[in-house]
Design a protein around this motif. Structure first.
Motif, PDB file in Angstrom:
ATOM      1  N   ARG A   1      -0.149  -8.300 -36.030  1.00 47.46           N
ATOM      2  CA  ARG A   1       1.350  -7.930 -34.948  1.00 47.46           C
ATOM      3  C   ARG A   1       2.475  -8.887 -33.988  1.00 47.46           C
ATOM      4  NH1 ARG A   1      -1.774  -6.524 -29.747  1.00 47.46           N
ATOM      5  NH2 ARG A   1      -1.451  -7.969 -29.263  1.00 47.46           N
TER       6      ARG A   1
ATOM      7  N   TYR B   1       5.363  10.953 -37.047  1.00 48.35           N
ATOM      8  CA  TYR B   1       5.223   9.717 -36.546  1.00 48.35           C
ATOM      9  C   TYR B   1       6.785   9.070 -35.670  1.00 48.35           C
ATOM     10  CZ  TYR B   1       4.786   4.692 -36.545  1.00 48.35           C
ATOM     11  OH  TYR B   1       4.272   2.912 -35.601  1.00 48.35           O
TER      12      TYR B   1
ATOM     13  N   TYR C   1      -4.406   8.651 -26.683  1.00 51.04           N
ATOM     14  CA  TYR C   1      -5.501   7.668 -26.373  1.00 51.04           C
ATOM     15  C   TYR C   1      -5.816   6.919 -27.204  1.00 51.04           C
ATOM     16  CZ  TYR C   1      -3.593   7.332 -20.670  1.00 51.04           C
ATOM     17  OH  TYR C   1      -3.121   6.768 -20.350  1.00 51.04           O
TER      18      TYR C   1
ATOM     19  N   GLU D   1       5.497   4.935 -21.095  1.00 53.89           N
ATOM     20  CA  GLU D   1       6.007   3.145 -21.012  1.00 53.89           C
ATOM     21  C   GLU D   1       7.306   3.057 -19.715  1.00 53.89           C
ATOM     22  OE1 GLU D   1       4.516   0.667 -23.743  1.00 53.89           O
ATOM     23  OE2 GLU D   1       6.342  -0.952 -23.180  1.00 53.89           O
TER      24      GLU D   1
ATOM     25  N   MET E   1      -8.494  -5.402 -22.416  1.00 59.02           N
ATOM     26  CA  MET E   1      -7.326  -4.050 -22.872  1.00 59.02           C
ATOM     27  C   MET E   1      -7.573  -2.110 -21.862  1.00 59.02           C
ATOM     28  SD  MET E   1      -4.087  -3.885 -25.980  1.00 59.02           S
ATOM     29  CE  MET E   1      -5.425  -3.139 -27.209  1.00 59.02           C
TER      30      MET E   1
ATOM     31  N   ARG F   1      -6.572   1.652 -20.517  1.00 58.66           N
ATOM     32  CA  ARG F   1      -6.112   2.826 -21.441  1.00 58.66           C
ATOM     33  C   ARG F   1      -4.671   2.437 -22.159  1.00 58.66           C
ATOM     34  NH1 ARG F   1      -8.400   8.212 -21.670  1.00 58.66           N
ATOM     35  NH2 ARG F   1      -6.757   8.649 -19.909  1.00 58.66           N
ATOM     36  N   ASP F   2      -3.523   2.678 -20.642  1.00 60.84           N
ATOM     37  CA  ASP F   2      -2.692   2.306 -21.180  1.00 60.84           C
ATOM     38  C   ASP F   2      -2.164   1.163 -21.443  1.00 60.84           C
ATOM     39  OD1 ASP F   2      -1.587   4.803 -19.797  1.00 60.84           O
ATOM     40  OD2 ASP F   2      -3.064   4.094 -17.515  1.00 60.84           O
TER      41      ASP F   2
ATOM     42  N   LEU G   1       5.484   7.578 -27.143  1.00 61.61           N
ATOM     43  CA  LEU G   1       4.618   6.004 -26.711  1.00 61.61           C
ATOM     44  C   LEU G   1       6.469   4.581 -25.706  1.00 61.61           C
ATOM     45  CD1 LEU G   1       3.279   3.708 -29.820  1.00 61.61           C
ATOM     46  CD2 LEU G   1       2.347   5.006 -27.876  1.00 61.61           C
TER      47      LEU G   1
ATOM     48  N   LEU H   1      -1.827   2.215 -24.976  1.00 64.47           N
ATOM     49  CA  LEU H   1      -0.543   2.907 -25.556  1.00 64.47           C
ATOM     50  C   LEU H   1       0.547   2.028 -25.710  1.00 64.47           C
ATOM     51  CD1 LEU H   1      -1.341   6.898 -25.221  1.00 64.47           C
ATOM     52  CD2 LEU H   1      -1.646   5.203 -27.353  1.00 64.47           C
ATOM     53  N   ARG H   2       0.449   1.001 -24.358  1.00 69.07           N
ATOM     54  CA  ARG H   2       1.750  -0.128 -25.160  1.00 69.07           C
ATOM     55  C   ARG H   2       2.663  -0.185 -26.360  1.00 69.07           C
ATOM     56  NH1 ARG H   2       3.367  -1.726 -20.172  1.00 69.07           N
ATOM     57  NH2 ARG H   2       5.221  -3.063 -20.518  1.00 69.07           N
ATOM     58  N   LEU H   3       3.828  -0.253 -26.178  1.00 71.79           N
ATOM     59  CA  LEU H   3       5.128   0.148 -27.646  1.00 71.79           C
ATOM     60  C   LEU H   3       4.731  -1.483 -28.185  1.00 71.79           C
ATOM     61  CD1 LEU H   3       6.373   1.827 -29.327  1.00 71.79           C
ATOM     62  CD2 LEU H   3       8.658   1.117 -28.203  1.00 71.79           C
ATOM     63  N   ASP H   4       4.588  -2.286 -27.209  1.00 71.48           N
ATOM     64  CA  ASP H   4       4.242  -3.750 -27.668  1.00 71.48           C
ATOM     65  C   ASP H   4       2.657  -4.092 -28.318  1.00 71.48           C
ATOM     66  OD1 ASP H   4       7.201  -4.443 -27.770  1.00 71.48           O
ATOM     67  OD2 ASP H   4       7.049  -5.510 -26.085  1.00 71.48           O
ATOM     68  N   ASN H   5       2.379  -3.525 -27.664  1.00 74.52           N
ATOM     69  CA  ASN H   5       0.384  -3.521 -28.694  1.00 74.52           C
ATOM     70  C   ASN H   5       0.442  -2.989 -29.994  1.00 74.52           C
ATOM     71  OD1 ASN H   5      -0.036  -5.510 -26.744  1.00 74.52           O
ATOM     72  ND2 ASN H   5      -0.728  -3.990 -25.535  1.00 74.52           N
ATOM     73  N   GLN H   6       1.615  -2.268 -30.499  1.00 76.03           N
ATOM     74  CA  GLN H   6       1.140  -1.460 -31.754  1.00 76.03           C
ATOM     75  C   GLN H   6       1.755  -2.211 -32.718  1.00 76.03           C
ATOM     76  OE1 GLN H   6      -0.366   1.490 -30.740  1.00 76.03           O
ATOM     77  NE2 GLN H   6       0.109   0.799 -28.753  1.00 76.03           N
ATOM     78  N   THR H   7       0.664  -2.825 -33.354  1.00 74.00           N
ATOM     79  CA  THR H   7       0.629  -3.097 -34.969  1.00 74.00           C
ATOM     80  C   THR H   7       1.395  -2.188 -35.805  1.00 74.00           C
ATOM     81  OG1 THR H   7      -0.999  -4.268 -34.791  1.00 74.00           O
ATOM     82  CG2 THR H   7      -0.510  -4.473 -37.430  1.00 74.00           C
ATOM     83  N   CYS H   8       1.415  -0.800 -35.967  1.00 74.53           N
ATOM     84  CA  CYS H   8       2.200   0.046 -36.648  1.00 74.53           C
ATOM     85  C   CYS H   8       3.684  -0.173 -36.135  1.00 74.53           C
ATOM     86  CB  CYS H   8       1.675   1.277 -36.661  1.00 74.53           C
ATOM     87  SG  CYS H   8       2.262   2.049 -34.340  1.00 74.53           S
ATOM     88  N   PHE H   9       4.453  -0.169 -35.460  1.00 73.52           N
ATOM     89  CA  PHE H   9       5.255  -0.066 -34.212  1.00 73.52           C
ATOM     90  C   PHE H   9       5.630  -1.592 -34.727  1.00 73.52           C
ATOM     91  CE2 PHE H   9       8.900  -0.981 -31.313  1.00 73.52           C
ATOM     92  CZ  PHE H   9       9.836  -0.471 -31.807  1.00 73.52           C
TER      93      PHE H   9
ATOM     94  N   ARG I   1      14.757  -0.463 -27.629  1.00 72.22           N
ATOM     95  CA  ARG I   1      13.387   0.319 -27.778  1.00 72.22           C
ATOM     96  C   ARG I   1      13.081  -0.108 -28.771  1.00 72.22           C
ATOM     97  NH1 ARG I   1      10.134  -2.646 -26.423  1.00 72.22           N
ATOM     98  NH2 ARG I   1       8.257  -1.715 -25.514  1.00 72.22           N
TER      99      ARG I   1
ATOM    100  N   ILE J   1       1.097   2.645 -43.342  1.00 74.35           N
ATOM    101  CA  ILE J   1      -0.342   1.892 -41.864  1.00 74.35           C
ATOM    102  C   ILE J   1       0.902   4.176 -41.347  1.00 74.35           C
ATOM    103  CG2 ILE J   1       0.555   2.406 -39.407  1.00 74.35           C
ATOM    104  CD1 ILE J   1      -0.619   0.400 -40.429  1.00 74.35           C
TER     105      ILE J   1
END
Lengths: 149, 149
Positions: free
Chosen positions: A132, A39, A111, A50, B1, B3-4, A46, B7-15, A62, A24
């Motif tokens: 996720r 990354y 974005y 927030e 969802m 724009r903001d 990110l 970009l929320r960390l908890d919405n990122q599958t990569c994170f 975090r 990823i």
DNA sequence: TAAAATTAAATTGTGTACAATCGAATATTA
DNA sequence: TAATATTCGATTGTACACAATTTAATTTTA
């Protein structure tokens, strides 16, 4: 499942996570290159977009990173003009991290990053979101364990 | 969802992947410490226990790693007496990796590692297996992308 | 309140990751 | 077959991760 099957690489959830996470990151790289960030810098941003003006400790909580990783990372981000690092006058042990104007501005260009990355791989949003949420539940349990003991 | 939110960390599958992968590694560490190996050495051994006497290239394809990572890793494993690295006489470009007796023997002690790790975190086998299969599907798609372009 | 304990960040040292490049060996092709 | 292209592993350089230790600041406690 016999003993040998239990050790097969393709049966390891840990390996699936390890491989997936690195792939990823490779998927994101070209888009992050355009922004001039790595990354790890991206996920740090990110978090800061927030909630700005946090201590290294808070940012680490975090991101699940410690000062050994964050201190050099944040120094590079400071040198790149993305954040500033300021000792907290009310408690000199803390260093507070604040986005600069440039750091805030970069959000505009960020974005489109997640969309581009997942579009590139042709992963449906639904599949990604479900994964996720499962990972989040998994993470909570694991992290609790490594913290408690 | 909006724009903001996007970009929320908890919405990122990569994170979620990035954080989960590192936490899992921490979960395994104490058990791998007992065997005197690192996490990356562990997955290399898993691959070799499954198929021995492979080239660096083949091992890299299995682990999604290149020679830049594998060469120093395998040299350390050689120094630790786990593998041997031999130039293939029939094609001198290749280096074949073979388990030593010690490397084969270590498998006996590794059988209990995955069980211990997931037991430690109290993750049910079913949940772990379902996650694993979703990740595998995800990985195939992502990897295809980063390879093709 | 002075000593001991705790906390936060920085530092040190080791081990990956990975892009880019290199040099040798092999395969392809003009 | 000689020149070119490709392949493989090693090397170089940069950037994390993270355990362990250190240093300075703050809390707690005797």
């Amino acid at each position: 499942m016999n003993r040998d099957d239990a050790l097969r690489l393709d049966n390891q959830t840990c390996f699936a996570l390890y491989a997936c996470s690195r792939e990823i990151t490779k998927l994101y790289r070209p888009f992050l290159d355009e922004l001039g960030i790595t990354y790890t810098q991206y996920v740090a941003l990110l978090a800061l977009w927030e909630q700005d003006d946090v201590t290294v400790k808070q940012l680490g909580a975090r991101l699940y990173l410690d000062s050994g990783t964050l201190t050099p990372l944040l120094k590079k981000m400071e040198a790149a003009g993305l954040v500033e690092r300021v000792r907290d006058p009310s408690d000199e042990r803390n260093v507070r991290i604040r986005l600069t104007g440039g750091g805030q501005k970069l959000k505009e260009r960020a974005y489109e990053v997640p969309g581009k990355a997942f579009c590139r791989a042709g992963v449906p949003a639904e599949e990604s979101e479900e994964l996720r949420d499962r990972l989040a539940a998994f993470l909570r349990r694991i992290h609790q364990t490594t913290m408690e003991e």
